[in-house]
Write a protein that holds these residues in place. Structure first.
Motif, PDB file in Angstrom:
ATOM      1  N   VAL A 129       0.841  -1.203   0.000  1.00  0.00           N
ATOM      2  CA  VAL A 129       0.000   0.000   0.000  1.00  0.00           C
ATOM      3  C   VAL A 129       0.871   1.245   0.000  1.00  0.00           C
ATOM      4  O   VAL A 129       0.623   2.208  -0.745  1.00  0.00           O
ATOM      5  CB  VAL A 129      -0.956   0.001   1.207  1.00  0.00           C
ATOM      6  N   ARG A 130       1.914   1.240   0.805  1.00  0.00           N
ATOM      7  CA  ARG A 130       2.795   2.407   0.913  1.00  0.00           C
ATOM      8  C   ARG A 130       3.467   2.710  -0.428  1.00  0.00           C
ATOM      9  O   ARG A 130       3.537   3.866  -0.858  1.00  0.00           O
ATOM     10  CB  ARG A 130       3.842   2.170   2.002  1.00  0.00           C
ATOM     11  N   VAL A 131       3.934   1.668  -1.096  1.00  0.00           N
ATOM     12  CA  VAL A 131       4.593   1.856  -2.393  1.00  0.00           C
ATOM     13  C   VAL A 131       3.607   2.406  -3.420  1.00  0.00           C
ATOM     14  O   VAL A 131       3.918   3.335  -4.173  1.00  0.00           O
ATOM     15  CB  VAL A 131       5.196   0.524  -2.890  1.00  0.00           C
ATOM     16  N   LEU A 132       2.410   1.847  -3.449  1.00  0.00           N
ATOM     17  CA  LEU A 132       1.411   2.293  -4.414  1.00  0.00           C
ATOM     18  C   LEU A 132       0.961   3.730  -4.133  1.00  0.00           C
ATOM     19  O   LEU A 132       0.817   4.540  -5.056  1.00  0.00           O
ATOM     20  CB  LEU A 132       0.199   1.356  -4.387  1.00  0.00           C
ATOM     21  N   ARG A 133       0.777   4.031  -2.861  1.00  0.00           N
ATOM     22  CA  ARG A 133       0.335   5.393  -2.508  1.00  0.00           C
ATOM     23  C   ARG A 133       1.409   6.417  -2.865  1.00  0.00           C
ATOM     24  O   ARG A 133       1.097   7.507  -3.366  1.00  0.00           O
ATOM     25  CB  ARG A 133      -0.020   5.475  -1.030  1.00  0.00           C
ATOM     26  N   THR A 134       2.652   6.064  -2.647  1.00  0.00           N
ATOM     27  CA  THR A 134       3.755   6.973  -3.001  1.00  0.00           C
ATOM     28  C   THR A 134       3.780   7.238  -4.500  1.00  0.00           C
ATOM     29  O   THR A 134       4.137   8.337  -4.946  1.00  0.00           O
ATOM     30  CB  THR A 134       5.100   6.366  -2.553  1.00  0.00           C
ATOM     31  N   ALA A 135       3.380   6.243  -5.276  1.00  0.00           N
ATOM     32  CA  ALA A 135       3.351   6.392  -6.740  1.00  0.00           C
ATOM     33  C   ALA A 135       2.122   7.149  -7.217  1.00  0.00           C
ATOM     34  O   ALA A 135       1.986   7.413  -8.416  1.00  0.00           O
ATOM     35  CB  ALA A 135       3.395   5.026  -7.402  1.00  0.00           C
ATOM     36  N   GLY A 136       1.213   7.492  -6.285  1.00  0.00           N
ATOM     37  CA  GLY A 136       0.044   8.284  -6.657  1.00  0.00           C
ATOM     38  C   GLY A 136      -1.221   7.493  -6.874  1.00  0.00           C
ATOM     39  O   GLY A 136      -2.210   8.029  -7.390  1.00  0.00           O
ATOM     40  N   CYS A 137      -1.242   6.229  -6.488  1.00  0.00           N
ATOM     41  CA  CYS A 137      -2.453   5.418  -6.641  1.00  0.00           C
ATOM     42  C   CYS A 137      -3.467   5.815  -5.569  1.00  0.00           C
ATOM     43  O   CYS A 137      -3.230   5.610  -4.370  1.00  0.00           O
ATOM     44  CB  CYS A 137      -2.128   3.926  -6.530  1.00  0.00           C
ATOM     45  N   VAL A 138      -4.584   6.381  -5.998  1.00  0.00           N
ATOM     46  CA  VAL A 138      -5.581   6.916  -5.057  1.00  0.00           C
ATOM     47  C   VAL A 138      -6.213   5.804  -4.225  1.00  0.00           C
ATOM     48  O   VAL A 138      -6.459   5.972  -3.037  1.00  0.00           O
ATOM     49  CB  VAL A 138      -6.667   7.691  -5.829  1.00  0.00           C
ATOM     50  N   PHE A 139      -6.475   4.671  -4.857  1.00  0.00           N
ATOM     51  CA  PHE A 139      -7.125   3.554  -4.163  1.00  0.00           C
ATOM     52  C   PHE A 139      -6.092   2.470  -3.843  1.00  0.00           C
ATOM     53  O   PHE A 139      -6.262   1.291  -4.190  1.00  0.00           O
ATOM     54  CB  PHE A 139      -8.271   3.004  -5.009  1.00  0.00           C
ATOM     55  N   ALA A 140      -5.023   2.870  -3.190  1.00  0.00           N
ATOM     56  CA  ALA A 140      -3.883   1.986  -2.955  1.00  0.00           C
ATOM     57  C   ALA A 140      -4.269   0.720  -2.205  1.00  0.00           C
ATOM     58  O   ALA A 140      -3.776  -0.376  -2.530  1.00  0.00           O
ATOM     59  CB  ALA A 140      -2.791   2.739  -2.202  1.00  0.00           C
ATOM     60  N   GLU A 141      -5.135   0.827  -1.200  1.00  0.00           N
ATOM     61  CA  GLU A 141      -5.509  -0.358  -0.411  1.00  0.00           C
ATOM     62  C   GLU A 141      -6.221  -1.384  -1.281  1.00  0.00           C
ATOM     63  O   GLU A 141      -5.901  -2.584  -1.249  1.00  0.00           O
ATOM     64  CB  GLU A 141      -6.399   0.040   0.774  1.00  0.00           C
ATOM     65  N   ASP A 142      -7.209  -0.920  -2.058  1.00  0.00           N
ATOM     66  CA  ASP A 142      -7.951  -1.839  -2.925  1.00  0.00           C
ATOM     67  C   ASP A 142      -7.034  -2.458  -3.975  1.00  0.00           C
ATOM     68  O   ASP A 142      -7.138  -3.654  -4.279  1.00  0.00           O
ATOM     69  CB  ASP A 142      -9.101  -1.100  -3.606  1.00  0.00           C
ATOM     70  N   GLU A 143      -6.154  -1.641  -4.531  1.00  0.00           N
ATOM     71  CA  GLU A 143      -5.256  -2.148  -5.568  1.00  0.00           C
ATOM     72  C   GLU A 143      -4.276  -3.174  -5.003  1.00  0.00           C
ATOM     73  O   GLU A 143      -3.972  -4.175  -5.655  1.00  0.00           O
ATOM     74  CB  GLU A 143      -4.508  -0.986  -6.220  1.00  0.00           C
ATOM     75  N   ALA A 144      -3.782  -2.916  -3.805  1.00  0.00           N
ATOM     76  CA  ALA A 144      -2.864  -3.866  -3.178  1.00  0.00           C
ATOM     77  C   ALA A 144      -3.543  -5.219  -2.966  1.00  0.00           C
ATOM     78  O   ALA A 144      -2.938  -6.278  -3.210  1.00  0.00           O
ATOM     79  CB  ALA A 144      -2.361  -3.313  -1.850  1.00  0.00           C
ATOM     80  N   ASP A 145      -4.796  -5.206  -2.534  1.00  0.00           N
ATOM     81  CA  ASP A 145      -5.546  -6.451  -2.355  1.00  0.00           C
ATOM     82  C   ASP A 145      -5.670  -7.212  -3.668  1.00  0.00           C
ATOM     83  O   ASP A 145      -5.477  -8.442  -3.719  1.00  0.00           O
ATOM     84  CB  ASP A 145      -6.945  -6.151  -1.806  1.00  0.00           C
ATOM     85  N   LEU A 146      -5.983  -6.487  -4.735  1.00  0.00           N
ATOM     86  CA  LEU A 146      -6.143  -7.130  -6.038  1.00  0.00           C
ATOM     87  C   LEU A 146      -4.830  -7.726  -6.540  1.00  0.00           C
ATOM     88  O   LEU A 146      -4.788  -8.854  -7.057  1.00  0.00           O
ATOM     89  CB  LEU A 146      -6.669  -6.127  -7.057  1.00  0.00           C
ATOM     90  N   LEU A 147      -3.758  -6.976  -6.392  1.00  0.00           N
ATOM     91  CA  LEU A 147      -2.459  -7.472  -6.850  1.00  0.00           C
ATOM     92  C   LEU A 147      -2.032  -8.707  -6.068  1.00  0.00           C
ATOM     93  O   LEU A 147      -1.518  -9.673  -6.647  1.00  0.00           O
ATOM     94  CB  LEU A 147      -1.405  -6.372  -6.733  1.00  0.00           C
ATOM     95  N   LEU A 148      -2.259  -8.691  -4.765  1.00  0.00           N
ATOM     96  CA  LEU A 148      -1.918  -9.851  -3.947  1.00  0.00           C
ATOM     97  C   LEU A 148      -2.721 -11.085  -4.361  1.00  0.00           C
ATOM     98  O   LEU A 148      -2.190 -12.202  -4.442  1.00  0.00           O
ATOM     99  CB  LEU A 148      -2.169  -9.548  -2.464  1.00  0.00           C
ATOM    100  N   SER A 149      -3.993 -10.882  -4.629  1.00  0.00           N
ATOM    101  CA  SER A 149      -4.845 -12.020  -4.982  1.00  0.00           C
ATOM    102  C   SER A 149      -4.515 -12.566  -6.369  1.00  0.00           C
ATOM    103  O   SER A 149      -4.737 -13.755  -6.649  1.00  0.00           O
ATOM    104  CB  SER A 149      -6.322 -11.614  -4.937  1.00  0.00           C
ATOM    105  N   ALA A 150      -3.964 -11.700  -7.249  1.00  0.00           N
ATOM    106  CA  ALA A 150      -3.677 -12.130  -8.618  1.00  0.00           C
ATOM    107  C   ALA A 150      -2.272 -12.695  -8.784  1.00  0.00           C
ATOM    108  O   ALA A 150      -2.007 -13.428  -9.748  1.00  0.00           O
ATOM    109  CB  ALA A 150      -3.867 -10.958  -9.580  1.00  0.00           C
ATOM    110  N   ALA A 151      -1.361 -12.373  -7.864  1.00  0.00           N
ATOM    111  CA  ALA A 151       0.042 -12.770  -8.018  1.00  0.00           C
ATOM    112  C   ALA A 151       0.236 -14.256  -7.738  1.00  0.00           C
ATOM    113  O   ALA A 151      -0.302 -14.797  -6.771  1.00  0.00           O
ATOM    114  CB  ALA A 151       0.922 -11.943  -7.094  1.00  0.00           C
TER     115      ALA A 151
END
Length: 267
Positions: free
Chosen positions: A13-35
């Motif tokens: 989440v921290r990495v994604l938020r630093t990159a400007g991802c507004v919905f970092a928490e949701d995106e992190a969940d999706l990436l984890l589930s897809a990896a």
């Protein structure tokens, strides 16, 4: 021997938020589930922080309650466009003939078939990558269509002549970004989506003009063409539809910033 472990969710989440991802928490969940593993996750996070659309990374987009396959380079269906589908649902009857022009991933046609079925659905796009996605997404709705065909070609050109005068609903999610404004789009769209799916010409309405000029001959009496446009383009878009022989009206969803024009053939 212990297997490599995934990094903590908070770190992603921290990495994604630093990159400007507004919905970092949701995106992190999706990436984890897809990896498939830590190495794959690291690559996916790197792609996301470089601006690649999340949907291209995980391979699908959520749209109108469906999981729509979206391959790299293919236009990602926008959530605001669900409003266009809602308008189409109110105009579609079972066994209607539906055409989805500039179909991209086929999201609109698939979503409409999911809501009203069975229908006879014909979709087309000029981009072969989009056509592959659309075929997969429309096949996924098997049982909701009497006939589901996807064609590769320019607008009406690949459609069978037998559809002329029989189309009840014409979905036309045409590109409507003015050429000079392409450079202002987020990197997700500007770099990673097909330009042909975005660029609408000098005023953003060139493709609409081509669609509207021939819509009347394809629509059945009482049939409607639906497309999305911007508020600034609305007066010109309405005039284009009227010049094509259709009676235009507007539907607006303020919450989603969605403006839809519906042009109906009288008779």
């Amino acid at each position: 021997m212990s297997l490599p472990s995934f990094p903590p969710l908070d770190d992603i989440v921290r990495v994604l938020r630093t990159a400007g991802c507004v919905f970092a928490e949701d995106e992190a969940d999706l990436l984890l589930s897809a990896a498939s593993g830590p190495a794959a996750l690291a690559t996916m996070v790197e792609h996301r922080t470089s601006g690649r659309p999340l949907e291209h990374i995980v391979g699908w987009a959520a749209f109108a309650g469906l999981r729509i396959r979206v391959d790299p380079g293919v236009f990602v269906p926008r959530r605001r466009t669900e409003f266009l589908v809602q308008q189409a649902v109110s105009l579609t009857r079972t066994h209607s003939v539906v055409v989805d022009l500039c179909c991209g991933s086929g999201a609109l046609g698939a979503a409409l078939a999911h809501s009203v079925h069975p229908i006879e659905l014909h979709a087309c796009d000029i981009d072969p990558r989009a056509v592959r996605c659309a075929r997969a997404n429309i096949r996924a709705g098997e049982g909701q269509v009497n006939e589901g065909q996807v064609y590769e070609g320019d607008l009406y050109a690949p459609l069978p002549a037998r559809l002329r005068g029989r189309v009840g609903v014409l979905l036309a999610n045409v590109p409507y970004v003015p050429t000079d404004e392409i450079a202002l789009l987020p990197v997700e769209a500007r770099v990673h989506e097909a330009r042909i799916a975005l660029d609408g010409g000098a005023d953003g309405l060139d493709v609409l003009r081509r669609v509207a000029a021939r819509a009347e001959r394809w629509l059945a009496p009482g049939g409607s063409m639906l497309f999305e446009t911007s508020r600034g383009q609305l007066p010109t878009a309405l005039d284009i539809v009227a010049r094509g022989g259709l009676e235009p009206r507007t539907a607006v969803d303020e919450d989603r910033w969605a403006t839809v024009v519906i042009g109906t053939k009288q008779g």
